[in-house]
Design an enzyme around this catalytic site. Structure first.
Site, PDB file in Angstrom:
ATOM      1  N   ASP A  98     -67.985  -1.211  -3.585  1.00  0.00           N
ATOM      2  CA  ASP A  98     -67.776   0.161  -3.149  1.00  0.00           C
ATOM      3  C   ASP A  98     -69.143   0.770  -2.799  1.00  0.00           C
ATOM      4  OD1 ASP A  98     -65.420   1.943  -2.688  1.00  0.00           O
ATOM      5  OD2 ASP A  98     -66.560   3.328  -3.924  1.00  0.00           O
ATOM      6  N   HIS A  99     -69.301   2.075  -2.946  1.00  0.00           N
ATOM      7  CA  HIS A  99     -70.541   2.729  -2.535  1.00  0.00           C
ATOM      8  C   HIS A  99     -71.663   2.499  -3.543  1.00  0.00           C
ATOM      9  CE1 HIS A  99     -68.978   5.165   0.857  1.00  0.00           C
ATOM     10  NE2 HIS A  99     -67.837   5.093   0.176  1.00  0.00           N
ATOM     11  N   ASP A 131     -73.809   5.913   3.833  1.00  0.00           N
ATOM     12  CA  ASP A 131     -74.385   6.980   3.009  1.00  0.00           C
ATOM     13  C   ASP A 131     -75.826   7.228   3.448  1.00  0.00           C
ATOM     14  OD1 ASP A 131     -72.213   7.106   0.601  1.00  0.00           O
ATOM     15  OD2 ASP A 131     -72.502   5.051   1.308  1.00  0.00           O
ATOM     16  N   GLU A 191     -66.809  12.417  -4.014  1.00  0.00           N
ATOM     17  CA  GLU A 191     -65.527  11.832  -4.418  1.00  0.00           C
ATOM     18  C   GLU A 191     -65.362  11.833  -5.942  1.00  0.00           C
ATOM     19  OE1 GLU A 191     -62.372   8.491  -2.807  1.00  0.00           O
ATOM     20  OE2 GLU A 191     -64.513   8.112  -2.505  1.00  0.00           O
ATOM     21  N   ASP A 211     -66.565   7.577  -6.520  1.00  0.00           N
ATOM     22  CA  ASP A 211     -65.171   7.128  -6.546  1.00  0.00           C
ATOM     23  C   ASP A 211     -64.534   7.359  -7.917  1.00  0.00           C
ATOM     24  OD1 ASP A 211     -62.755   6.050  -5.717  1.00  0.00           O
ATOM     25  OD2 ASP A 211     -63.337   4.004  -6.227  1.00  0.00           O
ATOM     26  N   ASN A 246     -69.190   8.575   6.170  1.00  0.00           N
ATOM     27  CA  ASN A 246     -68.077   7.775   6.679  1.00  0.00           C
ATOM     28  C   ASN A 246     -68.287   7.330   8.123  1.00  0.00           C
ATOM     29  OD1 ASN A 246     -65.899   6.948   4.939  1.00  0.00           O
ATOM     30  ND2 ASN A 246     -65.541   9.114   4.508  1.00  0.00           N
TER      31      ASN A 246
END
Length: 274
Positions: free
Chosen positions: A264-265, A239, A44, A9, A168
């Protein structure tokens, strides 16, 4: 062989930002560097074009002894959007390709796939398009899924493949904390889940579920805007590391890397004996 993959991100924020979250991201980068992965995939990146001198200097300091390649979004797609990168130990000399898959809309220009070809296998990463608010991009997303599955099917016919990235999609109810509340949300629609099933049936194994078929409460994404999402482990597993079925028995470990309080991830790690 150890491989790590992470939707970061914004690489710029991670390497040059001054916010608390940027600091948390850098701490995770340091943790990954200390693990000395053979290959590190990043999704990303959101780079406008190429890494700047500041980015290059920061990467050299964090990951000495690594080469890196990248792919940024380009017109007519949005700038500073999506994007991918690989870092790999400089003792390796893979052939690097930047595939296009005849995807819908501008998806092929959004920097979503990089593939590394080694003598005996492929390593490829993907940042799968999100179906978006109100599922406005779901039809295009389905088109992407079909084309991407065909691309991977061609690769695995040539030699074994290890695939990572932010797909996703939470594949099964076990892969998110609140499946009943999200049945029609992007990332958990029937269409997206069925496409992921089709991908696995095309000859690929979900490495985490291979080792932990019934393990619950393991996620790789928590909503950044919801302060309590990480505290309550209200997450999604978006993921993955997938591998060609014929090397699935060589998987030694597949896990989510702890990122502390950062939402977040989170990175995902694969250890495989090749």
């Amino acid at each position: 062989m150890k491989l790590i993959s992470w939707n970061i991100d914004s690489l710029n924020a991670a390497l040059t930002g001054t916010s608390k979250r940027a600091g948390e991201t850098r701490e995770t980068l340091k943790k990954i560097a200390a693990a000395q992965p053979d290959v590190f995939a990043i999704q990303e990146t959101k780079l406008r074009k190429d890494p700047t001198k500041k980015h290059r200097d920061a990467l050299a300091k964090l990951f000495p002894g690594y080469n890196y390649v990248w792919r940024s979004s380009e017109e007519p797609a949005r700038k500073s959007y999506a994007g991918t990168m690989y870092l790999y130990k400089d003792s390796y000399h893979p052939k690097v390709t930047y595939p296009t898959i005849d995807a819908p809309s501008t998806m092929d220009r959004e920097g979503r796939i990089i593939t590394l070809e080694f003598p005996d296998f492929y390593v490829t990463e993907v940042y799968t398009p999100n179906s978006g608010s109100g599922l406005k991009r779901l039809t295009d997303r389905q088109g992407w899924d079909t084309q991407y599955r065909q691309y991977l099917s061609k690769l695995t016919k040539d030699k074994p493949v290890m695939i990572s990235g932010d797909f996703n999609v939470a594949h099964e109810p076990i892969d998110l904390a609140h499946p009943s509340n999200n049945h029609h949300s992007a990332g958990y629609t029937d269409e997206e889940r069925e496409d992921f099933t089709k991908l696995l049936k095309a000859g690929f194994t979900d490495s985490f579920r291979k080792l932990y078929p019934d393990k619950t409460g393991v996620y790789s994404w928590w909503a950044q805007r919801v302060i309590t999402s990480k505290q309550n482990n209200s997450g999604w597993r978006l993921d993955y590391w997938l591998v060609s079925d014929r090397i699935a028995d060589k998987i030694q470990q597949s896990k989510v890397v702890d990122t502390g309080k950062r939402r977040d991830h989170a990175p995902v790690e694969l250890v495989i004996d090749l």
